[in-house]
Motif scaffolding. Structure first.
Motif, short mmCIF file in Angstrom:
data_model
loop_
_atom_site.label_atom_id
_atom_site.label_comp_id
_atom_site.label_asym_id
_atom_site.label_seq_id
_atom_site.Cartn_x
_atom_site.Cartn_y
_atom_site.Cartn_z
N TYR A 134 -7.36 -1.95 2.05
CA TYR A 134 -7.36 -3.29 2.69
C TYR A 134 -6.73 -2.89 4.20
O TYR A 134 -7.28 -3.30 5.21
N MET A 135 -5.81 -2.07 4.11
CA MET A 135 -4.94 -1.81 5.41
C MET A 135 -6.28 -0.92 6.45
O MET A 135 -6.44 -1.16 7.46
N LYS A 136 -6.98 -0.15 5.65
CA LYS A 136 -8.04 0.82 6.42
C LYS A 136 -9.15 -0.17 7.07
O LYS A 136 -9.52 0.05 8.09
N VAL A 140 -5.09 -6.85 6.98
CA VAL A 140 -3.58 -6.52 6.66
C VAL A 140 -2.90 -7.80 5.93
O VAL A 140 -1.96 -7.55 5.43
N ALA A 143 -3.75 -7.16 2.24
CA ALA A 143 -2.84 -6.15 1.90
C ALA A 143 -1.45 -6.46 1.59
O ALA A 143 -0.97 -6.09 0.60
N GLU A 160 2.28 3.14 2.61
CA GLU A 160 0.85 2.63 2.87
C GLU A 160 1.13 1.62 3.60
O GLU A 160 0.10 1.35 4.84
N MET A 161 1.85 0.62 3.78
CA MET A 161 2.16 -0.36 4.49
C MET A 161 2.64 -0.15 5.96
O MET A 161 2.40 -0.79 6.68
N GLY A 164 -0.36 1.39 7.51
CA GLY A 164 -1.40 0.56 7.81
C GLY A 164 -1.14 -0.35 8.71
O GLY A 164 -2.05 -0.61 9.64
N TYR A 165 0.03 -0.83 8.90
CA TYR A 165 0.54 -1.73 9.93
C TYR A 165 0.42 -0.90 11.41
O TYR A 165 -0.01 -1.38 12.46
N ASN A 168 -3.06 -0.29 12.50
CA ASN A 168 -3.63 -1.60 13.14
C ASN A 168 -2.89 -2.24 14.37
O ASN A 168 -3.15 -3.28 14.71
#
Length: 550
Positions: A134-136, A140, A143, A160-161, A164-165, A168
């Motif tokens: 979901y992050m990719k 967000v 996720a 991962e969080m 990811g943030y 993005n």
């Protein structure tokens, strides 16, 4: 000798089956070993030529799916999914996790979620893969919801969080999650991810602050700092970080060489390339792509040929990026024969390869060939981009292909491309060179963007060539407005105007233009030439001499 069919054939072959067939008894171990070395194509070839039926295949399916994810081979991943369903392997938690990870990394987040929802059993690795997917994809919010619903969270989950943030662009949320991680739980990856997040978003002060606080550092975070400074154009700080390292990996050298190249310091890039080899490190695909770019910018064909021969000699993988780099280097250096030979041998031709070839032919006066390649690209299914149209419009202008240029310009709408000021400048130049000054003037007036000095200068130059003072009168106000609103001290337009009036024997107005220059206390920008000094005909151990300006 570069350019022979044998060398070009070698350049375009990606991986020979004979090279990966080996006598290992356990072929699944061979796959695992290839993936550990990030030789994903070899892993897939081993699987394809050793596949057997039955439950024993299940052990390698997650590994093969990992290779599909790394290479974004969605079609093969789907085929493995179908095979897993038929064999009921998809109920296995490892296979299911590998499937949703593959779909997530290939951008098929809906398919990943379907696998996730139908899995009878999930573990924390499964949840992490779904959060990462979901992050990719940029979702967000979903996720975050998954993260909050996880009963068990590991440091991988937190990483991962944070990653990811940061990826993005929400570095504030990335920092909040970093601060929520307990000190004893943070590992070097956690620190590296947040430092890289700041560096990637251009905040080098925050990146440096955290970098200096790290209890220990890996090669990755050093490279993040080096690349971050280079992206900001701070070459001195980037080199300072590099010099602080007591032990340097290939990744760090690649960051230095790439950074030099991106900042136009190509001679420094080549010097670093040689020093890296002197220290015992072998170049990889990333290294040679940057070095080929440096050779292209310096137009040092012989050095570029040396690099090409080294690629073949060392068996460096000729992936899409390396092949694109070779085409670009040969094209920019004017060796169009080799550029075309490598291009025609490529199995996959993306927009970058087409653009390099089109620009190479256009810039070296082979305008008809450049247009022909554009037409081939247009019919091949590869979508032209802004750079493509700039190159082909420039070719049309230099060759005097007015109608062709106008028709090609109109195709930008077909590809949902918005013409920039540069595209309009090419069109004005095209019409101006052909003497169609009124049409060029009308185009400038109807442009949806404000004309800049380049556009106006192109038309004024055409007016000078064609001794047309009527169009000049209409544009004079535009030129003055442009000069007044610009911070630049380039007053070439006043010089051109003065020359146009002088050629038409309108001496009073010519003198007025000269007075305008005097009133602004401007000086004509002095010209200069760049000369590459001769160098001995040797191998890669000799670099081009420093350029001198005369």
């Amino acid at each position: 000798m570069i350019g022979g069919n044998q060398l070009v054939y070698q350049s375009c072959g990606f991986c020979s089956l004979n090279n990966i067939t080996n006598p290992l008894r356990n072929w699944s171990y061979s796959i695992k070993s290839s993936i550990a070395q990030q030789k994903f194509k070899e892993a897939l070839l081993i699987y394809t030529h050793n596949r057997i039926n039955g439950s024993s295949v299940m052990g390698v399916v997650p590994l093969v799916l990992k290779a599909c994810a790394a290479l974004s081979l969605l079609s093969l991943g789907k085929a493995l999914h179908a095979e897993s369903v038929k064999s009921r392997f998809d109920y296995n938690v490892m296979v299911g996790t590998a499937l949703l990870d593959m779909y997530g990394k290939c951008g098929e987040i809906r398919s990943a979620r379907k696998v996730f929802d139908y899995m009878p059993e999930r573990n924390v690795i499964t949840w992490n893969a779904m959060v990462g997917g979901y992050m990719k994809s940029g979702d967000v919010k979903t996720a975050f919801l998954l993260f909050e619903n996880m009963s068990e969270k590991t440091i991988v989950t937190w990483n991962e969080m944070i990653y990811g943030y940061a990826r993005n662009g929400d570095i504030v949320m990335a920092r909040r999650f970093f601060d929520r991680v307990k000190d004893e739980l943070r590992n070097v990856v956690t620190w590296s991810v947040i430092v890289d997040g700041y560096a990637g978003n251009g905040d080098m002060d925050a990146a440096k602050e955290l970098f200096e606080m790290m209890p220990r550092r890996n090669f990755y975070v050093w490279s993040s700092m080096i690349s971050g400074y280079f992206k900001k154009g701070d070459v001195k700080s980037a080199k300072g970080i590099f010099d602080r390292m007591t032990t340097k990996s290939l990744v760090n050298w690649n960051s230095l060489i790439c950074g030099y190249t991106q900042n136009g310091l190509c001679e420094e890039a080549l010097e670093a390339f040689i020093k890296m080899q002197d220290e015992g490190l072998e170049p990889d695909e990333v290294t040679v792509v940057s070095v080929l770019s440096a050779c292209a910018q310096l137009a040092v064909l012989e050095v570029g040929k040396d690099v090409h021969e080294m690629i073949i000699r060392k068996g460096i993988e000729l992936n899409q990026y390396v092949l694109n780099g070779l085409v670009d280097m040969y094209a920019k250096c004017g060796d169009l024969r080799n550029a075309k030979l490598i291009f025609e041998g490529m199995k996959v031709k993306n927009a970058a390869a087409w653009n390099s070839l089109i620009a190479g032919f256009a810039n070296h006066g082979h305008c008809a060939e450049a247009i022909n390649f554009f037409e081939r690209m247009d019919s091949s299914g590869v979508k032209p981009n802004d750079i493509t149209f700039l190159s082909v419009l420039s070719a049309c202008a230099h060759a005097g292909f007015v109608e062709e240029g106008l028709e090609i310009f109109s195709r930008m709408e077909k590809y949902a491309l918005t013409p920039s000021i540069k595209h309009y400048g090419c069109l004005v130049d095209l019409l101006g060179r052909a003497g169609r000054l009124k049409e060029a003037c009308d185009l400038i007036k109807g442009m949806p963007v404000t004309p800049n000095k380049t556009v106006l200068g192109a038309l004024l130059g055409a007016c000078w060539v064609h001794s047309d003072t009527d169009v000049v009168e209409k544009l004079l106000k535009e030129v003055r407005k442009s000069n007044c609103s610009s911070d630049s001290r380039d007053d070439a337009h006043y010089v051109i105007l003065s020359n146009i009036y002088a050629a038409a024997e309108r001496w009073e107005k010519a003198e007025r233009m000269r007075f305008a220059l005097s009133d602004k206390r401007s000086q004509k920008t002095p010209g200069c030439s760049v000369v590459m000094l001769d160098r001995p005909e040797t191998s890669m151990q000799v670099l081009p001499e420093k350029t001198s300006k005369t």
